[in-house]
Design a protein around this motif. Structure first.
Motif, PDB file in Angstrom:
ATOM      1  N   UNK A 125      50.369  34.769  40.176  1.00 31.92           N
ATOM      2  CA  UNK A 125      49.400  33.892  39.510  1.00 31.92           C
ATOM      3  C   UNK A 125      48.258  33.555  40.460  1.00 31.92           C
ATOM      4  N   UNK A 126      48.571  33.228  41.717  1.00 30.57           N
ATOM      5  CA  UNK A 126      47.526  32.900  42.697  1.00 30.57           C
ATOM      6  C   UNK A 126      46.604  34.093  42.927  1.00 30.57           C
ATOM      7  N   UNK A 127      47.166  35.291  43.003  1.00 33.12           N
ATOM      8  CA  UNK A 127      46.346  36.492  43.206  1.00 33.12           C
ATOM      9  C   UNK A 127      45.438  36.743  42.006  1.00 33.12           C
ATOM     10  N   UNK A 128      45.959  36.535  40.790  1.00 27.50           N
ATOM     11  CA  UNK A 128      45.146  36.745  39.582  1.00 27.50           C
ATOM     12  C   UNK A 128      44.016  35.724  39.511  1.00 27.50           C
ATOM     13  N   UNK A 129      44.319  34.463  39.822  1.00 22.42           N
ATOM     14  CA  UNK A 129      43.273  33.421  39.799  1.00 22.42           C
ATOM     15  C   UNK A 129      42.225  33.710  40.864  1.00 22.42           C
ATOM     16  N   UNK A 130      42.691  34.131  42.050  1.00 18.23           N
ATOM     17  CA  UNK A 130      41.744  34.477  43.121  1.00 18.23           C
ATOM     18  C   UNK A 130      40.822  35.610  42.677  1.00 18.23           C
ATOM     19  N   UNK A 131      41.384  36.664  42.096  1.00 16.63           N
ATOM     20  CA  UNK A 131      40.582  37.812  41.662  1.00 16.63           C
ATOM     21  C   UNK A 131      39.592  37.408  40.571  1.00 16.63           C
ATOM     22  N   UNK A 178      49.357  33.996  33.762  1.00 19.14           N
ATOM     23  CA  UNK A 178      49.850  32.652  34.079  1.00 19.14           C
ATOM     24  C   UNK A 178      50.965  32.238  33.126  1.00 19.14           C
ATOM     25  N   UNK A 179      50.789  32.576  31.843  1.00 22.64           N
ATOM     26  CA  UNK A 179      51.793  32.184  30.842  1.00 22.64           C
ATOM     27  C   UNK A 179      53.050  33.049  30.923  1.00 22.64           C
ATOM     28  N   UNK A 180      52.942  34.309  31.342  1.00 20.51           N
ATOM     29  CA  UNK A 180      54.066  35.233  31.293  1.00 20.51           C
ATOM     30  C   UNK A 180      54.921  35.249  32.558  1.00 20.51           C
ATOM     31  N   UNK A 181      54.327  35.034  33.693  1.00 15.03           N
ATOM     32  CA  UNK A 181      55.074  35.216  34.944  1.00 15.03           C
ATOM     33  C   UNK A 181      55.538  33.883  35.515  1.00 15.03           C
ATOM     34  N   UNK A 182      56.617  33.950  36.236  1.00 13.68           N
ATOM     35  CA  UNK A 182      57.136  32.775  36.933  1.00 13.68           C
ATOM     36  C   UNK A 182      56.857  32.876  38.432  1.00 13.68           C
ATOM     37  N   UNK A 183      56.243  33.974  38.849  1.00 13.30           N
ATOM     38  CA  UNK A 183      55.975  34.222  40.257  1.00 13.30           C
ATOM     39  C   UNK A 183      54.626  33.604  40.626  1.00 13.30           C
ATOM     40  N   UNK A 184      54.668  32.586  41.493  1.00 16.69           N
ATOM     41  CA  UNK A 184      53.443  31.883  41.880  1.00 16.69           C
ATOM     42  C   UNK A 184      52.471  32.753  42.641  1.00 16.69           C
ATOM     43  N   UNK A 216      23.832  44.585  23.617  1.00 16.58           N
ATOM     44  CA  UNK A 216      25.137  45.034  24.112  1.00 16.58           C
ATOM     45  C   UNK A 216      25.149  45.089  25.636  1.00 16.58           C
ATOM     46  N   UNK A 217      24.083  45.609  26.219  1.00 16.56           N
ATOM     47  CA  UNK A 217      23.992  45.658  27.683  1.00 16.56           C
ATOM     48  C   UNK A 217      24.008  44.260  28.297  1.00 16.56           C
ATOM     49  N   UNK A 218      23.371  43.314  27.638  1.00 11.72           N
ATOM     50  CA  UNK A 218      23.326  41.946  28.175  1.00 11.72           C
ATOM     51  C   UNK A 218      24.656  41.215  28.038  1.00 11.72           C
ATOM     52  N   UNK A 219      25.518  41.699  27.181  1.00  8.67           N
ATOM     53  CA  UNK A 219      26.815  41.043  26.983  1.00  8.67           C
ATOM     54  C   UNK A 219      27.921  41.594  27.876  1.00  8.67           C
ATOM     55  N   UNK A 220      27.646  42.625  28.668  1.00  7.83           N
ATOM     56  CA  UNK A 220      28.701  43.253  29.460  1.00  7.83           C
ATOM     57  C   UNK A 220      29.347  42.257  30.414  1.00  7.83           C
ATOM     58  N   UNK A 221      28.578  41.590  31.235  1.00  8.07           N
ATOM     59  CA  UNK A 221      29.164  40.654  32.205  1.00  8.07           C
ATOM     60  C   UNK A 221      29.907  39.506  31.515  1.00  8.07           C
ATOM     61  N   UNK A 222      29.296  38.836  30.542  1.00  9.00           N
ATOM     62  CA  UNK A 222      30.038  37.742  29.901  1.00  9.00           C
ATOM     63  C   UNK A 222      31.334  38.207  29.230  1.00  9.00           C
ATOM     64  N   UNK A 223      31.314  39.364  28.560  1.00  4.15           N
ATOM     65  CA  UNK A 223      32.520  39.851  27.893  1.00  4.15           C
ATOM     66  C   UNK A 223      33.586  40.227  28.932  1.00  4.15           C
ATOM     67  N   UNK A 224      33.187  40.915  29.992  1.00  2.00           N
ATOM     68  CA  UNK A 224      34.142  41.258  31.042  1.00  2.00           C
ATOM     69  C   UNK A 224      34.739  40.004  31.678  1.00  2.00           C
ATOM     70  N   UNK A 225      33.921  39.002  31.884  1.00  3.19           N
ATOM     71  CA  UNK A 225      34.422  37.762  32.476  1.00  3.19           C
ATOM     72  C   UNK A 225      35.405  37.079  31.547  1.00  3.19           C
ATOM     73  N   UNK A 226      35.079  36.983  30.286  1.00  4.05           N
ATOM     74  CA  UNK A 226      35.987  36.367  29.315  1.00  4.05           C
ATOM     75  C   UNK A 226      37.307  37.132  29.260  1.00  4.05           C
ATOM     76  N   UNK A 227      37.243  38.454  29.230  1.00  6.63           N
ATOM     77  CA  UNK A 227      38.469  39.260  29.202  1.00  6.63           C
ATOM     78  C   UNK A 227      39.287  39.053  30.477  1.00  6.63           C
ATOM     79  N   UNK A 228      38.619  38.989  31.621  1.00  9.27           N
ATOM     80  CA  UNK A 228      39.314  38.772  32.884  1.00  9.27           C
ATOM     81  C   UNK A 228      40.050  37.439  32.884  1.00  9.27           C
ATOM     82  N   UNK A 229      39.396  36.379  32.389  1.00 12.23           N
ATOM     83  CA  UNK A 229      40.042  35.064  32.366  1.00 12.23           C
ATOM     84  C   UNK A 229      41.149  35.009  31.320  1.00 12.23           C
TER      85      UNK A 229
END
Length: 153
Positions: free
Chosen positions: A127-133, A118-124, A98-111
């Motif tokens: 979307x750019x801020x979310x992709x940057x983060x 990206x799918x919900x908003x029309x404001x570029x 479980x400890x070893x899966x924290x980073x991969x799971x957080x990354x998957x959830x973030x993406x």
């Protein structure tokens, strides 16, 4: 009388040669000072080059010291992490996994959240801020795990 004229001519010739010698000495002195000035300029240029080389050497020494300090800090961080994990003692296998899966799971959830934004908003801009983060977080989380380049000395 001829002796007197001869004596006067000899005195005049001696004086003329004396003046010519003085003028030639002054001309030679002028060229000597010019040559001496050129030598001083060459010496100053050489000293300036030496000072520039010493400054470059100091900059390189400072950069090397900073690189060594960063490398040492990285090793200290790794050692602290290993020591902290060693103090935990033995854990069950599911806790370790479980400890070893924290980073991969957080990354998957973030993406996934980024894709949803990206799918919900029309404001570029959003979307750019979310992709940057998401990109910054991913590279920060996993970029730290990459092998460090060898220090060239």
């Amino acid at each position: 009388m001829a002796d007197l004229i001869n004596l006067g001519l000899n005195a005049a010739a001696g004086g003329a040669f004396g003046i010519i010698g003085t003028v030639l000495g002054r001309i030679a002195g002028f060229f000597e000072r010019g040559q001496s000035f050129k030598q001083e300029q060459a010496r100053w240029a050489h000293e300036l080059d030496l000072h520039k080389l010493q400054m470059q050497m100091r900059v390189q020494e400072t950069e090397l010291e900073l690189a060594l300090a960063a490398q040492e800090g990285s090793w200290r961080g790794l050692q602290a992490s290993i020591d902290a994990e060693a103090r935990l003692g033995r854990a069950s296998l599911w806790v370790i996994n479980t400890l070893r899966l924290v980073r991969p799971v957080l990354t998957l959830m973030l993406w996934l959240i980024t894709a949803w934004i990206f799918a919900q908003t029309q404001n570029g801009a959003i979307v750019e801020a979310a992709v940057f983060a998401a990109t910054a977080a991913t590279l920060w989380w996993f970029g730290d795990r990459a092998p460090k380049p060898a220090l060239k000395v």
